[in-house]
Design a protein around this motif. Structure first.
Motif, PDB file in Angstrom:
ATOM      1  N   ASP A 148      42.058  51.492  45.720  1.00  0.00           N
ATOM      2  CA  ASP A 148      40.886  51.818  44.916  1.00  0.00           C
ATOM      3  C   ASP A 148      39.635  51.646  45.764  1.00  0.00           C
ATOM      4  OD1 ASP A 148      42.046  52.231  42.183  1.00  0.00           O
ATOM      5  OD2 ASP A 148      42.726  50.176  42.486  1.00  0.00           O
ATOM      6  N   ASN A 149      38.488  51.943  45.173  1.00  0.00           N
ATOM      7  CA  ASN A 149      37.228  51.640  45.849  1.00  0.00           C
ATOM      8  C   ASN A 149      36.841  50.173  45.656  1.00  0.00           C
ATOM      9  OD1 ASN A 149      36.595  54.111  47.086  1.00  0.00           O
ATOM     10  ND2 ASN A 149      35.992  54.966  45.119  1.00  0.00           N
ATOM     11  N   GLY A 150      37.702  49.420  45.017  1.00  0.00           N
ATOM     12  CA  GLY A 150      37.483  47.995  44.823  1.00  0.00           C
ATOM     13  C   GLY A 150      37.967  47.548  43.464  1.00  0.00           C
ATOM     14  N   PRO A 151      38.056  46.242  43.236  1.00  0.00           N
ATOM     15  CA  PRO A 151      38.509  45.725  41.939  1.00  0.00           C
ATOM     16  C   PRO A 151      37.663  46.198  40.762  1.00  0.00           C
ATOM     17  CG  PRO A 151      38.454  43.981  43.594  1.00  0.00           C
ATOM     18  CD  PRO A 151      37.782  45.172  44.204  1.00  0.00           C
ATOM     19  N   ASP A 152      36.384  46.486  41.028  1.00  0.00           N
ATOM     20  CA  ASP A 152      35.477  46.889  39.946  1.00  0.00           C
ATOM     21  C   ASP A 152      35.301  48.409  39.868  1.00  0.00           C
ATOM     22  OD1 ASP A 152      35.012  44.144  39.517  1.00  0.00           O
ATOM     23  OD2 ASP A 152      33.437  44.135  41.051  1.00  0.00           O
ATOM     24  N   TRP A 153      36.037  49.157  40.713  1.00  0.00           N
ATOM     25  CA  TRP A 153      35.842  50.606  40.770  1.00  0.00           C
ATOM     26  C   TRP A 153      37.178  51.254  41.090  1.00  0.00           C
ATOM     27  CZ3 TRP A 153      32.072  53.418  44.662  1.00  0.00           C
ATOM     28  CH2 TRP A 153      32.002  54.775  44.325  1.00  0.00           C
ATOM     29  N   ALA A 164      43.548  41.913  37.401  1.00  0.00           N
ATOM     30  CA  ALA A 164      43.468  40.911  36.339  1.00  0.00           C
ATOM     31  C   ALA A 164      44.541  39.847  36.579  1.00  0.00           C
ATOM     32  CB  ALA A 164      43.648  41.574  34.978  1.00  0.00           C
ATOM     33  N   ARG A 165      44.582  38.856  35.700  1.00  0.00           N
ATOM     34  CA  ARG A 165      45.491  37.732  35.926  1.00  0.00           C
ATOM     35  C   ARG A 165      46.955  38.160  35.996  1.00  0.00           C
ATOM     36  NH1 ARG A 165      44.403  32.046  34.804  1.00  0.00           N
ATOM     37  NH2 ARG A 165      46.317  30.896  35.230  1.00  0.00           N
ATOM     38  N   GLU A 191      33.237  38.200  40.718  1.00  0.00           N
ATOM     39  CA  GLU A 191      34.132  38.083  39.566  1.00  0.00           C
ATOM     40  C   GLU A 191      35.590  38.129  40.015  1.00  0.00           C
ATOM     41  OE1 GLU A 191      30.210  39.621  38.397  1.00  0.00           O
ATOM     42  OE2 GLU A 191      31.700  40.322  39.853  1.00  0.00           O
ATOM     43  N   PHE A 192      35.891  38.975  40.994  1.00  0.00           N
ATOM     44  CA  PHE A 192      37.257  39.055  41.494  1.00  0.00           C
ATOM     45  C   PHE A 192      37.640  37.788  42.252  1.00  0.00           C
ATOM     46  CE2 PHE A 192      40.417  40.689  44.711  1.00  0.00           C
ATOM     47  CZ  PHE A 192      41.459  40.812  43.809  1.00  0.00           C
ATOM     48  N   GLU A 193      36.705  37.221  42.992  1.00  0.00           N
ATOM     49  CA  GLU A 193      36.972  35.934  43.655  1.00  0.00           C
ATOM     50  C   GLU A 193      37.375  34.886  42.615  1.00  0.00           C
ATOM     51  OE1 GLU A 193      33.505  34.865  45.864  1.00  0.00           O
ATOM     52  OE2 GLU A 193      34.218  35.871  47.681  1.00  0.00           O
TER      53      GLU A 193
END
Length: 226
Positions: A148-153, A164-165, A191-193
């Protein structure tokens, strides 16, 4: 008036299992677009190489580690891993048949990956990474994820669960004790950290790749407890 250099040339366009994927040439660059979302191109590769290098460095002197690379992309991560004799095995999970085809034979991306694909340590698995980490019985020393482009994208909604968990618990399950999770992102994600720490990972940190303008690319790193 735009020149031919300014207008990307579509080399291949396919409807894959998760939507449309396009390979296009823009000047000297090759670019992968998924469902209209720019994923990556062949312009640099520093952050993809860092994804692999930071994971290996975190394993210290572990002999013949097995790395799982999530996402074949333009092949930077695979090619860099295969260039290092320290990796014992290299498994690449890619869900788009078109992307795999672009690397094979005389495909447009084979110039980047042909040697790595011919390496006997390399194994390409055509499947969805999220399902793979949920279902596989295999274990790995490192997971290097760049789907992905990142955990938030994320590229598709179904990928959200990976960060997610529940998804992180699956990642920890397929990691050997002391194994490393490395996740590429187009921007830092505090947030991902926190999600990594909440899922039980240790030594959580973020490595940045400076860019000429804008927010730096990063690699999120975390270690499964021994």
């Amino acid at each position: 008036m735009p020149t031919s250099y300014d207008i990307p040339e579509v080399l291949d366009r396919r409807e894959g299992p998760y939507g449309e994927v396009v390979l296009r040439r823009h000047g000297e660059l090759l670019q992968i677009i998924a469902n209209g979302c720019f994923l990556m191109d062949t312009s640099d590769g520093r952050s993809e190489r860092m994804l692999v290098d930071t994971a290996l460095a975190a394993l210290d002197d572990r002999p013949d580690p097995h790395v799982l690379i999530g996402g074949l992309g333009v092949g930077f991560s695979l090619a860099h891993a295969a260039a290092n004799p320290r990796w014992g095995q290299i498994t690449v999970v890619e869900r788009e048949p078109a992307i795999i085809d672009w690397h094979r034979g005389a495909g447009p991306l084979s110039v980047l990956s042909a040697r790595a694909l011919a390496d006997p340590r390399t194994n390409i698995v055509e499947t969805d990474l999220v399902g793979f980490v949920n279902e596989t019985c295999a274990t790995f020393d490192a997971l290097c994820l760049d789907i992905d482009n990142g955990p938030d994208w994320t590229v598709t909604d179904g990928n959200h669960g990976l960060y997610a968990r529940t998804g992180l618990t699956s990642c920890a399950r397929v990691l050997k004790p002391g194994g490393v999770l490395a996740v590429w992102s187009a921007k830092p994600s505090p947030e991902f950290e926190q999600s990594l720490a909440n899922a039980g990972f240790q030594q959580v940190r973020t490595e940045e790749i400076p860019v000429a303008r804008g927010v730096p690319d990063v690699v999120h790193l975390a270690v499964r407890p021994g």
